[in-house]
Design a protein around this motif. Structure first.
Motif, mmCIF file in Angstrom:
data_model
loop_
_atom_site.group_PDB
_atom_site.id
_atom_site.type_symbol
_atom_site.label_atom_id
_atom_site.label_comp_id
_atom_site.label_asym_id
_atom_site.label_seq_id
_atom_site.Cartn_x
_atom_site.Cartn_y
_atom_site.Cartn_z
ATOM 1 N N GLU A 1 0.866 -1.166 0.000
ATOM 2 C CA GLU A 1 0.000 0.000 0.000
ATOM 3 C C GLU A 1 0.907 1.221 0.000
ATOM 4 O O GLU A 1 2.117 1.094 0.085
ATOM 5 N N ASN A 2 0.321 2.392 -0.109
ATOM 6 C CA ASN A 2 1.115 3.602 0.055
ATOM 7 C C ASN A 2 0.306 4.618 0.854
ATOM 8 O O ASN A 2 -0.921 4.590 0.848
ATOM 9 N N GLN A 3 1.004 5.479 1.536
ATOM 10 C CA GLN A 3 0.354 6.394 2.477
ATOM 11 C C GLN A 3 -0.347 7.564 1.801
ATOM 12 O O GLN A 3 -1.083 8.304 2.449
ATOM 13 N N PHE A 4 -0.177 7.712 0.494
ATOM 14 C CA PHE A 4 -0.817 8.815 -0.216
ATOM 15 C C PHE A 4 -2.271 8.522 -0.565
ATOM 16 O O PHE A 4 -3.046 9.440 -0.823
ATOM 17 N N ALA A 5 -2.657 7.247 -0.608
ATOM 18 C CA ALA A 5 -3.990 6.881 -1.114
ATOM 19 C C ALA A 5 -4.940 6.398 -0.027
ATOM 20 O O ALA A 5 -6.019 5.905 -0.331
ATOM 21 N N TYR A 6 -4.562 6.556 1.245
ATOM 22 C CA TYR A 6 -5.469 6.150 2.311
ATOM 23 C C TYR A 6 -6.550 7.199 2.523
ATOM 24 O O TYR A 6 -6.267 8.396 2.560
ATOM 25 N N LYS B 1 -13.137 0.277 4.900
ATOM 26 C CA LYS B 1 -13.712 -0.802 4.102
ATOM 27 C C LYS B 1 -15.174 -0.526 3.725
ATOM 28 O O LYS B 1 -15.857 -1.399 3.189
ATOM 29 N N GLY B 2 -15.637 0.676 4.009
ATOM 30 C CA GLY B 2 -16.918 1.124 3.474
ATOM 31 C C GLY B 2 -18.172 0.565 4.116
ATOM 32 O O GLY B 2 -19.142 0.295 3.396
ATOM 33 N N PRO B 3 -18.245 0.429 5.450
ATOM 34 C CA PRO B 3 -19.479 -0.099 6.049
ATOM 35 C C PRO B 3 -20.698 0.802 5.830
ATOM 36 O O PRO B 3 -21.830 0.313 5.786
ATOM 37 N N GLU B 4 -20.482 2.099 5.666
ATOM 38 C CA GLU B 4 -21.614 3.008 5.437
ATOM 39 C C GLU B 4 -22.262 2.733 4.083
ATOM 40 O O GLU B 4 -23.497 2.755 3.961
ATOM 41 N N LEU B 5 -21.444 2.484 3.066
ATOM 42 C CA LEU B 5 -21.983 2.127 1.754
ATOM 43 C C LEU B 5 -22.714 0.796 1.837
ATOM 44 O O LEU B 5 -23.808 0.639 1.266
ATOM 45 N N LEU B 6 -22.154 -0.150 2.548
ATOM 46 C CA LEU B 6 -22.803 -1.448 2.725
ATOM 47 C C LEU B 6 -24.160 -1.287 3.415
ATOM 48 O O LEU B 6 -25.152 -1.911 3.008
ATOM 49 N N LEU B 7 -24.218 -0.438 4.435
ATOM 50 C CA LEU B 7 -25.469 -0.207 5.158
ATOM 51 C C LEU B 7 -26.510 0.435 4.251
ATOM 52 O O LEU B 7 -27.679 0.019 4.250
ATOM 53 N N ARG B 8 -26.115 1.428 3.490
ATOM 54 C CA ARG B 8 -27.072 2.089 2.582
ATOM 55 C C ARG B 8 -27.630 1.099 1.562
ATOM 56 O O ARG B 8 -28.842 1.083 1.298
ATOM 57 N N ALA B 9 -26.744 0.287 1.000
ATOM 58 C CA ALA B 9 -27.190 -0.690 0.004
ATOM 59 C C ALA B 9 -28.115 -1.729 0.639
ATOM 60 O O ALA B 9 -29.150 -2.095 0.065
ATOM 61 N N ALA B 10 -27.753 -2.216 1.818
ATOM 62 C CA ALA B 10 -28.579 -3.225 2.500
ATOM 63 C C ALA B 10 -29.957 -2.667 2.830
ATOM 64 O O ALA B 10 -30.972 -3.361 2.707
ATOM 65 N N LEU C 1 -13.425 1.834 0.597
ATOM 66 C CA LEU C 1 -13.000 3.165 0.189
ATOM 67 C C LEU C 1 -11.597 3.105 -0.399
ATOM 68 O O LEU C 1 -11.194 3.991 -1.138
ATOM 69 N N HIS C 2 -10.854 2.111 -0.027
ATOM 70 C CA HIS C 2 -9.561 1.877 -0.655
ATOM 71 C C HIS C 2 -9.231 0.399 -0.568
ATOM 72 O O HIS C 2 -9.544 -0.273 0.412
ATOM 73 N N ASP C 3 -8.628 -0.104 -1.612
ATOM 74 C CA ASP C 3 -8.030 -1.433 -1.638
ATOM 75 C C ASP C 3 -6.907 -1.378 -2.659
ATOM 76 O O ASP C 3 -7.119 -0.953 -3.801
ATOM 77 N N PHE C 4 -5.734 -1.786 -2.249
ATOM 78 C CA PHE C 4 -4.578 -1.744 -3.142
ATOM 79 C C PHE C 4 -4.430 -3.023 -3.952
ATOM 80 O O PHE C 4 -3.731 -3.049 -4.948
#
Length: 363
Positions: free
Chosen positions: A95-100, A198-207, A271-274
């Motif tokens: 990973e790199n610290q610029f894309a977190y 890891k985007g739990p808010e997006l998962l909640l909205r979709a669910a 939100l990010h995965d390398f």
């Protein structure tokens, strides 16, 4: 070859990678030093001090190659232990610290990014797991250097580009399993760290939308958990009711593999995965990927497995689940793409070639 491998913040994905190296390139003599993945701010700046004064005898042995992860404070370590400066060196970026993405709890320091840059410049060669990782790192370094008020060095970006390559983290043969789909509703598995990135808010909205539409599905929520769990997970548990399958971390590896084999879909809302090892392991067990059409995924998986990003991302994810549920209900098989090219069986020669080039040719 005698190889020294340093993993300065030995998170699960880092250990997964270096254990695979040692197991699949056993013709070499390996010495592996690791530090626990905790106290992030101290660890990334203090690993050089810790190793230099507790492992000096080990560090001053004769090695043909030094491999370090990007969390290693390589420039400082070479200053503390000058012997290391004469060993051909490869740095691997998981990973790199610029894309977190930012959680809002950061201290606002530029230190992790500077360390990434210094470590890359101190290496003979840098290797990334995906083009996405390399591109965001190079772009981040370019932006960082533009912020320097004066004395900006010339040619740094070109040097990084010239000395870099891409090799994904390979998958062990043990994750390539026969698919075992179950009758009944569409089975999805979300198998990631229970953290904000890891985007739990997006998962909640979709669910929530899927429950409102009445789609019949089951969702397994598995993955590593920590002391602080985002509120979205508690809301998900209450929302899903009998649509909830397995809940929480799976202690048994065999049971975890069984859940992957039984899933129709392996899901990411990150939100990010390398690279996305968790998703790739699901695909290797036969599950169809359903992942954001951003980050590293489009470089590894077919477009059919990616939902749209941007303003309509939640709706695109929901529509994809509805479509797949309809296909299963109609009796159509949901087939995973072939990712056997990412297996250690296929990638070991590529890694061997990289290690030989750095050790012998210095490139």
């Amino acid at each position: 070859m005698k190889i020294l491998l340093l993993s300065a913040y030995d998170a699960a994905s880092h250990a997964y990678w270096h254990r695979g190296l040692v197991a699949n390139l056993g013709q070499h003599q390996w010495t592996v030093l690791t530090l626990p993945p905790r106290y992030f701010s101290w660890r990334i700046r203090g690993n050089s001090l810790s190793w230099a004064y507790s492992e000096r005898e080990c560090l001053e042995q004769d090695y043909d190659l030094l491999i370090a992860t990007s969390m290693t404070d390589l420039s400082a370590l070479r200053g503390f232990v000058p012997h290391l400066a004469g060993i051909p060196t490869l740095v691997y970026f998981h990973e790199n610290q610029f894309a977190y993405p930012e959680s809002g709890r950061e201290y606002g320091t530029v230190e992790p990014k500077i360390l990434n840059l210094y470590t890359a410049l101190a290496a003979d060669h840098i290797c990334f797991n995906t083009d996405y990782n390399r591109d965001t790192f190079i772009d981040g370094c370019r932006r960082l250097l533009k912020k320097l008020p004066d004395q900006i060095p010339v040619g740094v970006i070109e040097q990084l580009e010239r000395r870099s390559s891409v090799l994904p983290v390979p998958l062990p043969q043990s994750v390539f399993l026969p698919h075992a789909p179950q009758p009944g509703p569409l089975r999805l598995i979300w198998n990631h760290r229970w953290e904000f990135d890891k985007g739990p808010e997006l998962l909640l909205r979709a669910a929530r939308q899927l429950c409102e539409t009445g789609v019949d599905f089951r969702l397994d929520l598995v993955g590593q958990q920590f002391r602080r769990v985002p509120e979205a997970f508690l809301e998900l548990r209450a929302l899903l009711g009998d649509r909830l399958g397995h809940w929480g971390y799976v202690e048994s590896l065999a049971e975890y593999r069984r859940l992957l084999q039984q899933a129709d879909v392996v899901l990411s809302t990150a939100l990010h995965d390398f690279q996305g090892i968790a998703v790739l392991e699901g695909v290797a067990a036969g599950a169809m990927p359903l992942v954001p059409g951003r980050l590293a995924y489009p470089q590894l998986l077919p477009a059919s497995g990616c939902y749209c990003s941007g303003e309509g991302e939640t709706q695109s994810l929901v529509d994809s689940v509805i479509r797949l549920a309809g296909l299963k209900r109609a009796g159509q098989a949901l087939s995973a793409p072939d990712i056997s090219a990412l297996s250690w069986d296929n990638m070991a020669p590529l890694y061997e070639g990289l290690l030989h080039r750095v050790a012998v040719e210095g490139v």
